[in-house]
Enzyme design. Structure first.
Site, short mmCIF file in Angstrom:
data_model
loop_
_atom_site.label_atom_id
_atom_site.label_comp_id
_atom_site.label_asym_id
_atom_site.label_seq_id
_atom_site.Cartn_x
_atom_site.Cartn_y
_atom_site.Cartn_z
N LYS A 66 48.21 -39.61 41.11
CA LYS A 66 48.92 -39.75 39.83
C LYS A 66 49.22 -41.22 39.51
O LYS A 66 49.40 -41.57 38.35
CB LYS A 66 50.20 -38.93 39.85
CG LYS A 66 49.88 -37.43 39.86
CD LYS A 66 51.11 -36.57 39.78
CE LYS A 66 50.75 -35.10 39.63
NZ LYS A 66 50.14 -34.54 40.85
C1 PLP Z 1 49.34 -33.45 40.91
C2 PLP Z 1 48.48 -33.29 42.11
C3 PLP Z 1 47.33 -32.46 42.10
C4 PLP Z 1 46.95 -31.61 40.90
O1 PLP Z 1 46.65 -32.36 39.78
P1 PLP Z 1 46.28 -31.66 38.38
O2 PLP Z 1 46.86 -32.54 37.34
O3 PLP Z 1 46.88 -30.31 38.42
O4 PLP Z 1 44.82 -31.63 38.29
C5 PLP Z 1 46.54 -32.42 43.23
N1 PLP Z 1 46.85 -33.12 44.34
C6 PLP Z 1 47.95 -33.91 44.40
C7 PLP Z 1 48.25 -34.64 45.66
C8 PLP Z 1 48.79 -34.03 43.29
O5 PLP Z 1 49.88 -34.83 43.36
#
Ligand code: PLP
Length: 455
Positions: free
Chosen positions: A107
């Site tokens: 993120k």
């Molecule tokens: C947020 C997150 C995801 C999922 O991301 P999406 O936006 O649902 O595609 C997967 N892995 C980690 C470690 C995350 O923090």
């Protein structure tokens, strides 16, 4: 470039307004009026490539040199010179490591840029916003780190007291910037989300405090995630498929968009945990809600994949009112059906889906350690399991590694017997001071807190 809503009745916006708005006024999500074709630069500098690829979406709303500078700053916060390095783990199997940012999860790739974009646009407009969000862990820390240097953004993050991991909590509560406020709510993640929704639905409160959000439906987040599909293919030098552990459909949607933009992507494999609304949809043409169950990959423990709406809009040939009606029925009946011809046009040629139970996730983590001496986090393991199911000889498969193993040390230790250490840049996390406010699960108390920190 203009932006339109997936539900067809909100005003068209330019990039900067779509960035600040997040959700459209008709409840829809913003998408660009058309998908630009982009030819990547012959550079291995991630920030330069990012500025080049995203410029098509930003258009002339932000000066190209300024935008390039924002990308440079955002990606210099990553601790790997390649930002998102591609690592080979088998004959045609790769991991794309997206966890070298400040909070150790993918993120950061979007939120490091978005914090800087918000500050730039707000400064130009002489405005200030209060970002309010709820987190079950990763989003809150990445959002906080993204805005901690902003001069025109305050942020309040609500998290469920005692229900996020120590690493996740400390990544939020040890940030010292005066514009950052972490609130432990006596309740669950759903309670936190309900409080945030209630604040946004309270129009006088929302306007008086200039509330804003940076949740995963914000167009700029999806946009920033298209870049690493291009850079991965460039370092590979060949066409490839991608396996993406996803819950909200944000990360895999970014891959689909990269493909529309000309990236040589074959298949996009969706990896779900036991909260498998996407996998069930891909198996059955029907999307139906079920209660959320806690898993070892908590950042994918979601009930509804909100970013799927953007693909649904395409499946309806960009008919916003048809999309709005379909989603209205989904909310009423808890089920969403697509036609077989929509499915065969949009889904079959590109998407595959795999569900991993926690025991499969643990088995993958254990095997990765035994065979490669490599520790992977549980989300990445869900992606690897999906990649293995759909591996096709002759087509390389790249799994997106979405978190550093040290972010989920209990699961990693359970699978491998090894407790991963924090990387150097956050090694002192457990010595830093925490700043936390405790509040009851009570809207009035939370609104009073937010109002008292709005400047
Ligand atoms: C947020 C997150 C995801 C999922 O991301 P999406 O936006 O649902 O595609 C997967 N892995 C980690 C470690 C995350 O923090």
């Amino acid at each position: 470039m203009r932006y339109i809503s997936t539900r067809g009745s909100a005003p068209e916006l330019g990039f900067c307004d779509a960035l600040l708005a997040g959700l459209a006024t008709d409840g829809g999500l913003y998408v660009p009026q058309s998908w630009p074709r982009v030819t990547p630069l012959a550079t291995s500098n991630y920030a330069h490539q990012a500025a080049h690829i995203m410029q098509a979406f930003v258009g002339d709303e932000i000066d190209a040199a300024v935008f390039s500078q924002l990308c440079d700053e955002a990606y210099s916060s990553f601790r790997h010179p390649d930002v998102a390095p591609l690592v080979q783990i088998g004959p045609e199997q790769y991991l794309l490591e997206l966890f070298h940012g400040p909070t150790l999860a993918f993120k950061d790739v979007a939120l490091q840029l978005i914090g800087r974009l918000f500050d730039h646009v707000l400064t130009q407009r002489n405005q200030r916003v209060m970002i309010v969000g709820a987190t079950s862990g990763d989003t809150g820390s990445a959002a906080i780190d993204g805005v901690k240097h902003c001069s025109n953004v305050d942020i309040v993050v609500l998290y469920p007291n005692g229900r996020v991991s120590d690493v996740q909590r400390r990544q939020m509560t040890t940030v010292e910037s005066p514009n950052v406020h972490c609130v432990a709510i006596d309740g669950t993640f759903d309670d936190c989300q309900d409080l945030v929704k209630a604040m946004f639905n309270d129009a006088p409160f929302r306007d008086a405090n200039s509330l804003s959000a940076v949740n995963s439906i914000n167009w700029a987040r999806v946009m920033a995630q298209t870049v690493y599909y291009f850079t991965a293919l460039q370092s590979l030098g060949a066409k490839a498929s991608f396996s993406v552990p996803t819950g909200n459909f944000g990360n895999v949607l970014a891959g689909w968009i990269a493909k529309q933009m000309g990236a040589s992507i074959d298949k996009l494999v969706v990896g779900s945990n036991s909260n498998d609304i996407l996998t069930r949809f891909f198996d059955s043409l029907a999307m139906s809600m079920q209660p959320v169950v806690p898993t070892l990959s908590p950042s994918m423990d979601i009930q509804v994949s909100s970013n799927f709406e953007r693909l649904l809009f395409e499946m309806n040939n960009r008919d916003g009112s048809a999309t709005a009606q379909q989603l209205q029925r989904f909310r009423t009946n808890g089920e969403l059906m697509v036609e077989p011809d929509q499915y065969s046009t949009w889904i079959t040629p590109t998407f595959r889906a795999h569900r991993s139970t926690d025991s499969e996730t643990l088995a993958v983590m254990k095997r990765m350690y035994n065979e490669h001496k490599m520790l992977v986090d549980p989300h990445t393991a869900v992606g690897i399991a999906a990649a293995e199911e759909f591996a096709v000889r002759g087509t390389p498969m790249i799994t997106l590694a979405t978190a550093h193993p040290a972010k989920f040390p209990d699961a990693v230790e359970k699978a491998t017997g090894v407790r991963p250490g924090l990387p150097e840049h956050v090694a002192d996390l457990f010595e830093r001071n925490e700043r936390i406010v405790n509040l009851p699960n009570d809207l009035q108390a939370v609104e009073a807190f937010v109002a008292s920190h709005h400047s």
